[in-house]
Scaffold this active site. Structure first.
Site, PDB file in Angstrom:
ATOM      1  N   ARG A 294      18.475  52.566  40.894  1.00 48.08           N
ATOM      2  CA  ARG A 294      19.132  51.286  40.658  1.00 48.08           C
ATOM      3  C   ARG A 294      18.264  50.359  39.829  1.00 48.08           C
ATOM      4  O   ARG A 294      18.760  49.639  38.966  1.00 48.08           O
ATOM      5  CB  ARG A 294      19.518  50.644  41.999  1.00 48.08           C
ATOM      6  CG  ARG A 294      20.714  51.322  42.620  1.00 48.08           C
ATOM      7  CD  ARG A 294      21.034  50.855  44.019  1.00 48.08           C
ATOM      8  NE  ARG A 294      22.267  51.493  44.473  1.00 48.08           N
ATOM      9  CZ  ARG A 294      22.764  51.387  45.698  1.00 48.08           C
ATOM     10  NH1 ARG A 294      22.123  50.672  46.600  1.00 48.08           N
ATOM     11  NH2 ARG A 294      23.896  52.000  46.014  1.00 48.08           N
ATOM     12  N   TYR A 434      27.597  53.300  37.562  1.00 44.96           N
ATOM     13  CA  TYR A 434      26.935  54.319  38.380  1.00 44.96           C
ATOM     14  C   TYR A 434      25.766  53.761  39.183  1.00 44.96           C
ATOM     15  O   TYR A 434      25.339  52.642  38.994  1.00 44.96           O
ATOM     16  CB  TYR A 434      26.569  55.563  37.587  1.00 44.96           C
ATOM     17  CG  TYR A 434      25.601  55.493  36.424  1.00 44.96           C
ATOM     18  CD1 TYR A 434      24.820  54.396  36.134  1.00 44.96           C
ATOM     19  CD2 TYR A 434      25.487  56.604  35.593  1.00 44.96           C
ATOM     20  CE1 TYR A 434      23.941  54.390  35.064  1.00 44.96           C
ATOM     21  CE2 TYR A 434      24.610  56.612  34.516  1.00 44.96           C
ATOM     22  CZ  TYR A 434      23.839  55.500  34.264  1.00 44.96           C
ATOM     23  OH  TYR A 434      22.970  55.509  33.213  1.00 44.96           O
ATOM     24  N   GLU A 435      25.298  54.572  40.125  1.00 44.15           N
ATOM     25  CA  GLU A 435      24.296  54.176  41.121  1.00 44.15           C
ATOM     26  C   GLU A 435      24.764  52.996  41.965  1.00 44.15           C
ATOM     27  O   GLU A 435      23.986  52.142  42.372  1.00 44.15           O
ATOM     28  CB  GLU A 435      22.951  53.845  40.458  1.00 44.15           C
ATOM     29  CG  GLU A 435      22.391  54.925  39.580  1.00 44.15           C
ATOM     30  CD  GLU A 435      22.253  56.264  40.281  1.00 44.15           C
ATOM     31  OE1 GLU A 435      22.234  56.288  41.526  1.00 44.15           O
ATOM     32  OE2 GLU A 435      22.188  57.288  39.596  1.00 44.15           O
ATOM     33  N   GLY A 436      26.058  52.967  42.247  1.00 46.67           N
ATOM     34  CA  GLY A 436      26.644  51.881  43.016  1.00 46.67           C
ATOM     35  C   GLY A 436      27.227  50.844  42.088  1.00 46.67           C
ATOM     36  O   GLY A 436      26.493  50.093  41.445  1.00 46.67           O
ATOM     37  N   GLN A 441      27.017  46.329  44.595  1.00 43.75           N
ATOM     38  CA  GLN A 441      25.705  45.691  44.611  1.00 43.75           C
ATOM     39  C   GLN A 441      25.811  44.261  45.138  1.00 43.75           C
ATOM     40  O   GLN A 441      24.967  43.818  45.932  1.00 43.75           O
ATOM     41  CB  GLN A 441      25.101  45.677  43.202  1.00 43.75           C
ATOM     42  CG  GLN A 441      24.926  47.035  42.568  1.00 43.75           C
ATOM     43  CD  GLN A 441      24.036  47.956  43.366  1.00 43.75           C
ATOM     44  OE1 GLN A 441      23.021  47.537  43.904  1.00 43.75           O
ATOM     45  NE2 GLN A 441      24.423  49.214  43.452  1.00 43.75           N
TER      46      GLN A 441
END
Length: 593
Positions: A294, A434-436, A441
């Site tokens: 992230r 991506y990555e949340g 977030q």
């Protein structure tokens, strides 16, 4: 063709004038003398500008192709990957025990920005490997570390993370991939994963997949998820490669951007896997990789904004269009360059002030990670945990916006592929997802991080800002007016938003969650405001010391004044939105949308 120049001078300014790295007590920082960091950054700059940047449009146009179960990367990628490995760049901040150079994370972050800016799709192959290696380093057994890490640190073998399935993304408790114990310590992994970056390619001898799956008979939902090491090729006891494992590529995803990265559908048909960490604690192990990823994705937002800005700035200085309203500035030519026009200047200043502030923010975050990992500083660990969703969400949201502003400066040419601006915008777009996804977030920030450990980390952040303002106030009226007063006002807005959540979020959680995106952006602005105030102090000191390039430091101060005057006041708008609560957000029935 677009070009890229590594911002070494600015990185050196942040490292040595702002963060004063050599004065830190963090182990390893004593090595970060200016000459040493300059040498590292110069070499990385040459590699990224001369080798990786020219391959960026190649990867975009060619993409990856799947033939007979093998994924072939774009022309030139294999040769470039060999150069990256030869230079030791893949293990810059990894332990020497496994072939790394054990440099601090902050130096790896500066180099990482160059790699992402010059060729994001290419850099993801080594970036995902670094994350997978970090997860094994943190949670693996000694035998697993010895088996996998040396080749992963060198990128002779690469790595992936496998979370998402066709029917579930963020809600990983719904996953169906199964792990069946075999009685010999291994498991058979069966299921399908999608959106797997670098899932299959032709640049490494082996690929080590980290796969989330549920052990049969385990708890329901997210509590039953475990993490497994699943190699593409089995590894023999002597370290040589054995039989092909039962993992294969179903297809390559057709994507909006990052075409040079092989984003795959991966099929696991009873593949042999080995538990990484504890049973049913897979998310704990995976989050080692995800938190690192992230922060790396936040860096991608900055990196794409920077390379887009560099090219837009060059275009604005070269392209002749119209006359300055105050009189011709290029009287010998048929028109003045674009950069004379106030609205072009506004756009460029918005880009420049974000990029330089974001760079300082990222490097400060990396400094906190080093303090947490190398000095066991629990306060630093809590602070970077709080700010990870801000780094990821705010920097990628705004970074994407900045690529659009850069594209806009080209006018119609920005929409034409041969100029390359479209690629920066398309590549930057995935970083918001991506990555949340960034909405997640924001929910993580407001729903979890604010209350973490009784709220002590967010209170520590407010105390940090308050103490900074107090310690630096009253020495210079102009500095107070241009930097400290705007920072104080923005910090008060952020505190007011937090107080609103405390007073209204308990009785109606929607009141907090409806304002979560605004809060994440408020937090990001305050962090960049804090960075700009620190950079202003450093620039003023450098001018007083009469060392270095005075034009650079004067420009730094002017850029900081712009951010504080024209960007930081956005916190007031975000606060106003937050304080309206959830009523207008939730007013419509779903049928009425």
């Amino acid at each position: 063709m677009p070009s890229y120049t590594a911002p070494i001078k600015d990185m050196q300014f942040v490292l040595h004038n702002v963060l004063n790295v050599t004065q830190s007590s963090i182990p390893g920082y004593e090595e970060l003398e200016a000459d040493f960091t300059s040498a590292i950054l110069e070499e990385a700059g040459k590699l990224t500008s001369e080798v990786l940047a020219p391959l960026n449009p190649v990867g975009d146009k060619e993409g990856c192709r799947l033939e007979n179960g093998v994924v072939y990367t774009p022309k030139g990628f294999k040769e470039a990957f060999a150069k990256v490995k030869e230079g030791g760049w893949t293990g810059l901040d990894m332990p020497e025990q496994y072939g790394g150079q054990n440099m601090p994370y902050i130096l790896g972050s500066a180099v990482g920005e160059m790699f992402s800016a010059s060729n994001q799709a290419f850099t993801m192959y080594q970036g995902l490997t670094h994350g997978a290696a970090s997860a094994i380093l943190a949670h693996g057994s000694d035998a697993q570390k010895e088996t996998y890490l040396p080749n992963m640190v060198s990128c002779e073998w690469t790595g992936t993370m496998n979370l998402t399935e066709p029917h579930c993304g963020t809600d990983l408790g719904l996953m169906r991939t199964k792990a069946t114990p075999q009685g010999d310590g291994s498991y058979k992994i069966t299921g399908q994963k999608i959106f797997i970056s670098s899932g299959e390619h032709d640049m490494a001898d082996n690929i080590i997949h980290l796969v989330l799956a549920k052990i049969e008979g385990g708890p329901e939902g997210i509590k039953g998820v475990s993490l497994f090491i699943v190699p593409k090729f089995m590894v023999n006891d002597d370290g040589s490669l054995g039989d092909r494992n039962a993992v294969s590529v179903g297809s390559i995803e057709e994507k909006m951007g990052i075409h040079g990265n092989s984003t795959c559908v991966m099929n696991y048909d009873g593949a042999v896997g080995y538990l990484l960490g504890e049973e049913h604690k897979g998310m704990r192990a995976m989050f080692t990789m995800m938190n690192e990823a992230r922060i790396g994705v936040g860096m991608q937002g900055l990196a794409q904004a920077d390379v887009a800005y560099q090219n837009a700035l060059a275009y604005a200085k070269d392209r002749l269009q119209g006359r300055a309203v105050t009189g011709a500035e290029n009287p010998e030519g048929p028109a003045d360059p674009l950069i004379v026009h106030p609205d072009i200047r506004r756009s460029l200043m918005e880009q420049k002030s974000f990029i330089e502030g974001a760079r300082a923010f990222i490097l400060w975050g990396a400094n906190l990670i080093d303090a947490a990992h190398r000095s066991s500083d629990s306060a630093a660990d809590g602070l970077i945990s709080l700010m990870t969703p801000v780094i990821k969400g705010f920097l990628t949201d705004v970074g994407y916006d900045m690529t659009i502003k850069a594209q806009q400066i080209y006018g119609g040419h920005g929409y034409i592929e041969e100029w390359g601006m479209s690629q920066f915008t398309r590549d930057a777009r995935i970083a918001m997802i991506y990555e949340g996804a960034n909405g997640v977030q924001a929910l993580d920030l407001v729903g979890r991080k604010l209350a973490q450990d009784g709220g002590k980390h967010v209170m520590a952040f407010f105390d940090l800002i308050k103490t900074f303002i107090k310690d630096n106030a009253g020495q210079d009226a102009e500095f107070d007016k241009n930097f400290l007063e705007p920072l104080k006002a923005a910090s008060k807005d952020l505190q007011s938003a937090g107080m609103y959540f405390m007073q209204n979020g308990m009785k109606n959680p929607n009141n907090a969650l409806a304002g979560s995106n605004d809060f994440m952006h408020m937090f990001g602005h305050v962090c960049l405001g804090y960075m700009w105030a620190r950079m202003a102090i450093a620039a003023r000191q450098a001018l007083a010391d009469k060392g270095g390039d005075p034009a650079f430091f004067e420009a730094k101060l002017a850029t900081g004044r712009f951010y504080m005057a024209r960007q930081l006041p956005a916190t007031a708008l975000h606060l106003t939105r937050i304080e309206t609560g959830a009523q207008t957000v939730m007013a419509l029935d779903s049928a009425n949308f």
